[in-house]
Structures are given as C-alpha cells and as structure tokens.
Design a protein around this motif. Structure first.
Motif, PDB file in Angstrom:
ATOM      1  N   ARG A 122       0.834  -1.214   0.000  1.00 16.03           N
ATOM      2  CA  ARG A 122       0.000   0.000   0.000  1.00 16.03           C
ATOM      3  C   ARG A 122       0.862   1.254   0.000  1.00 16.03           C
ATOM      4  N   ARG A 123       1.915   1.247   0.810  1.00 13.70           N
ATOM      5  CA  ARG A 123       2.793   2.413   0.901  1.00 13.70           C
ATOM      6  C   ARG A 123       3.499   2.667  -0.434  1.00 13.70           C
ATOM      7  N   TYR A 124       3.912   1.585  -1.088  1.00 12.85           N
ATOM      8  CA  TYR A 124       4.601   1.712  -2.372  1.00 12.85           C
ATOM      9  C   TYR A 124       3.673   2.320  -3.425  1.00 12.85           C
ATOM     10  N   SER A 125       2.455   1.809  -3.517  1.00  8.20           N
ATOM     11  CA  SER A 125       1.488   2.359  -4.483  1.00  8.20           C
ATOM     12  C   SER A 125       1.183   3.820  -4.188  1.00  8.20           C
ATOM     13  N   ALA A 126       0.947   4.129  -2.907  1.00  5.29           N
ATOM     14  CA  ALA A 126       0.645   5.513  -2.524  1.00  5.29           C
ATOM     15  C   ALA A 126       1.848   6.418  -2.786  1.00  5.29           C
ATOM     16  N   ALA A 127       3.063   5.908  -2.547  1.00  4.95           N
ATOM     17  CA  ALA A 127       4.265   6.704  -2.781  1.00  4.95           C
ATOM     18  C   ALA A 127       4.432   7.020  -4.261  1.00  4.95           C
ATOM     19  N   LEU A 128       4.211   6.027  -5.119  1.00  2.00           N
ATOM     20  CA  LEU A 128       4.309   6.274  -6.562  1.00  2.00           C
ATOM     21  C   LEU A 128       3.264   7.285  -7.009  1.00  2.00           C
ATOM     22  N   ASP A 129       2.055   7.177  -6.463  1.00  2.00           N
ATOM     23  CA  ASP A 129       0.996   8.115  -6.834  1.00  2.00           C
ATOM     24  C   ASP A 129       1.323   9.532  -6.369  1.00  2.00           C
ATOM     25  N   SER A 130       1.841   9.673  -5.145  1.00  2.00           N
ATOM     26  CA  SER A 130       2.218  11.001  -4.640  1.00  2.00           C
ATOM     27  C   SER A 130       3.342  11.594  -5.473  1.00  2.00           C
ATOM     28  N   LEU A 131       4.313  10.757  -5.797  1.00  2.00           N
ATOM     29  CA  LEU A 131       5.433  11.219  -6.606  1.00  2.00           C
ATOM     30  C   LEU A 131       4.956  11.619  -7.997  1.00  2.00           C
ATOM     31  N   ALA A 132       4.080  10.824  -8.590  1.00  2.00           N
ATOM     32  CA  ALA A 132       3.538  11.155  -9.913  1.00  2.00           C
ATOM     33  C   ALA A 132       2.784  12.479  -9.873  1.00  2.00           C
ATOM     34  N   ALA A 133       2.021  12.722  -8.803  1.00  2.00           N
ATOM     35  CA  ALA A 133       1.274  13.974  -8.688  1.00  2.00           C
ATOM     36  C   ALA A 133       2.217  15.176  -8.693  1.00  2.00           C
ATOM     37  N   VAL A 134       3.320  15.072  -7.951  1.00  2.00           N
ATOM     38  CA  VAL A 134       4.275  16.181  -7.903  1.00  2.00           C
ATOM     39  C   VAL A 134       5.006  16.309  -9.239  1.00  2.00           C
ATOM     40  N   LEU A 135       5.391  15.182  -9.835  1.00  2.00           N
ATOM     41  CA  LEU A 135       6.066  15.224 -11.137  1.00  2.00           C
ATOM     42  C   LEU A 135       5.172  15.866 -12.201  1.00  2.00           C
ATOM     43  N   LEU A 136       3.886  15.591 -12.132  1.00  2.00           N
ATOM     44  CA  LEU A 136       2.936  16.233 -13.051  1.00  2.00           C
ATOM     45  C   LEU A 136       2.841  17.728 -12.771  1.00  2.00           C
ATOM     46  N   GLU A 137       2.790  18.057 -11.498  1.00  2.00           N
ATOM     47  CA  GLU A 137       2.646  19.461 -11.114  1.00  2.00           C
ATOM     48  C   GLU A 137       3.827  20.304 -11.593  1.00  2.00           C
ATOM     49  N   VAL A 138       5.035  19.766 -11.495  1.00  2.00           N
ATOM     50  CA  VAL A 138       6.217  20.541 -11.888  1.00  2.00           C
ATOM     51  C   VAL A 138       6.583  20.367 -13.355  1.00  2.00           C
ATOM     52  N   GLY A 139       5.866  19.509 -14.062  1.00  2.00           N
ATOM     53  CA  GLY A 139       6.076  19.363 -15.492  1.00  2.00           C
ATOM     54  C   GLY A 139       7.124  18.345 -15.902  1.00  2.00           C
ATOM     55  N   LEU A 140       7.584  17.504 -14.976  1.00  2.00           N
ATOM     56  CA  LEU A 140       8.539  16.458 -15.345  1.00  2.00           C
ATOM     57  C   LEU A 140       7.849  15.234 -15.930  1.00  2.00           C
ATOM     58  N   LEU A 141       6.559  15.104 -15.693  1.00  2.00           N
ATOM     59  CA  LEU A 141       5.696  14.134 -16.386  1.00  2.00           C
ATOM     60  C   LEU A 141       4.631  14.936 -17.097  1.00  2.00           C
ATOM     61  N   ARG A 142       4.230  14.479 -18.245  1.00  2.00           N
ATOM     62  CA  ARG A 142       3.166  15.156 -18.989  1.00  2.00           C
ATOM     63  C   ARG A 142       1.850  14.441 -18.718  1.00  2.00           C
ATOM     64  N   PRO A 143       0.778  15.196 -18.538  1.00  2.00           N
ATOM     65  CA  PRO A 143      -0.525  14.566 -18.293  1.00  2.00           C
ATOM     66  C   PRO A 143      -1.024  13.813 -19.523  1.00  2.00           C
ATOM     67  N   VAL A 144      -1.556  12.628 -19.285  1.00  2.00           N
ATOM     68  CA  VAL A 144      -2.165  11.861 -20.370  1.00  2.00           C
ATOM     69  C   VAL A 144      -3.681  11.902 -20.260  1.00  2.00           C
ATOM     70  N   PHE A 145      -4.184  12.413 -19.143  1.00  2.00           N
ATOM     71  CA  PHE A 145      -5.615  12.543 -18.932  1.00  2.00           C
ATOM     72  C   PHE A 145      -5.958  14.014 -18.850  1.00  2.00           C
TER      73      PHE A 145
END
Length: 152
Positions: A122-145
């Motif tokens: 659970r912690r691993y999944s939540a950690a990846l999701d939190s990290l993805a949210a920040v990466l999206l926010e700062v533009g290091l990941l591009r939104p696909v949705f």
C-alpha cells in the motif's frame, strides 16, 4: 529551457496528496514514474553522485551504458528530481528507494523497513501516486488525462 512549474490541470491538496477522485488516474502514471526514477538513478551514478534519497545506505548498483546527451542535461535532470523528493514524505521515499533504486522486492523492502508486506504494498502504491502527482505538477511528467477524461 524552462524548468519552472507548469499547470498540469491536476488539483493537489496542500499536503501533496492527490484527492481520492484523482487516485485512479495517478495509478496509470506508475510505470512512467518508475521509469523516470530508474533514469534518475542511472544518471546520478553516471555523473558521480549517490542518489540523495539513498543517503548513506549501501546499495546494489548495476553498471549502466546509458548515453547522456550532455553532462549539463544530466545534472539538471538529477537536480530537478531531487527537488521533487523534497516535497515527498520520508516514509514514501524509503519504500521507493528500497524497491526501485535498491532493487529489493516489496517483501524484502518490508522486512528492511520493519513493516508488513501488505503495508509495504500500500505504501509503495501511494508513494508512486504522490510522486507522480508532484512530477505532473512541476512538469517532469506530462498529463495523459484531461479533466474531461476524469469526469467520464
């Protein structure tokens, strides 16, 4: 090249955790987030730095033949990722470091962290999701949705 924050269309609450309605969309970013973290690890080692989230831990490293475009690009990328880590909870970084960077299985990481395997999953999944949210926010990941996709 602009390295400033970009608006990804995602709303993040003040503690950096995604809202529940967004969690299902963030799960789709997990493979991209893992790939970005592996790239960060390779580049950190290639430029001669121990990745910051490992701290003083001993780690199993693989020799990489990854080609860098320029040394400066690698330094900027590593710096940008490390700034993102500053916005993530320590316990999230611990599970990410164990599973992705140290190449432990989730049960091995759970044992090292002194938690149950279920909690580690659970912690691993939540950690990846939190990290993805920040990466999206700062533009290091591009939104696909888009917001329209999340409402359908």
């Amino acid at each position: 090249m602009n390295h400033g924050p970009r608006n990804s269309g995602m709303q993040i609450v003040s503690n950096g955790q995604p809202k529940p309605a967004e969690a299902s969309n963030l799960a789709a970013y997990r493979p991209y987030t893992r790939a970005l973290l592996r790239r960060y690890f390779r580049m950190s080692v290639d430029i001669g730095r121990l990745p910051s989230i490992l701290g003083g831990l001993c780690f199993r490293a693989r020799v990489s033949s990854y080609k860098l475009h320029t040394f400066e690009d690698a330094v900027i990328f590593v710096h940008d990722i490390e700034r993102v880590f500053d916005r993530i909870e320590r316990r999230s970084l611990e599970i990410i470091a164990g599973v992705i960077l140290l190449d432990y299985s989730i049960p091995e990481a759970a044992l090292r962290l002194g938690i149950t395997v279920q909690r580690a999953e659970r912690r691993y999944s939540a950690a990846l999701d939190s990290l993805a949210a920040v990466l999206l926010e700062v533009g290091l990941l591009r939104p696909v949705f888009t917001e329209d996709d999340s409402q359908s």
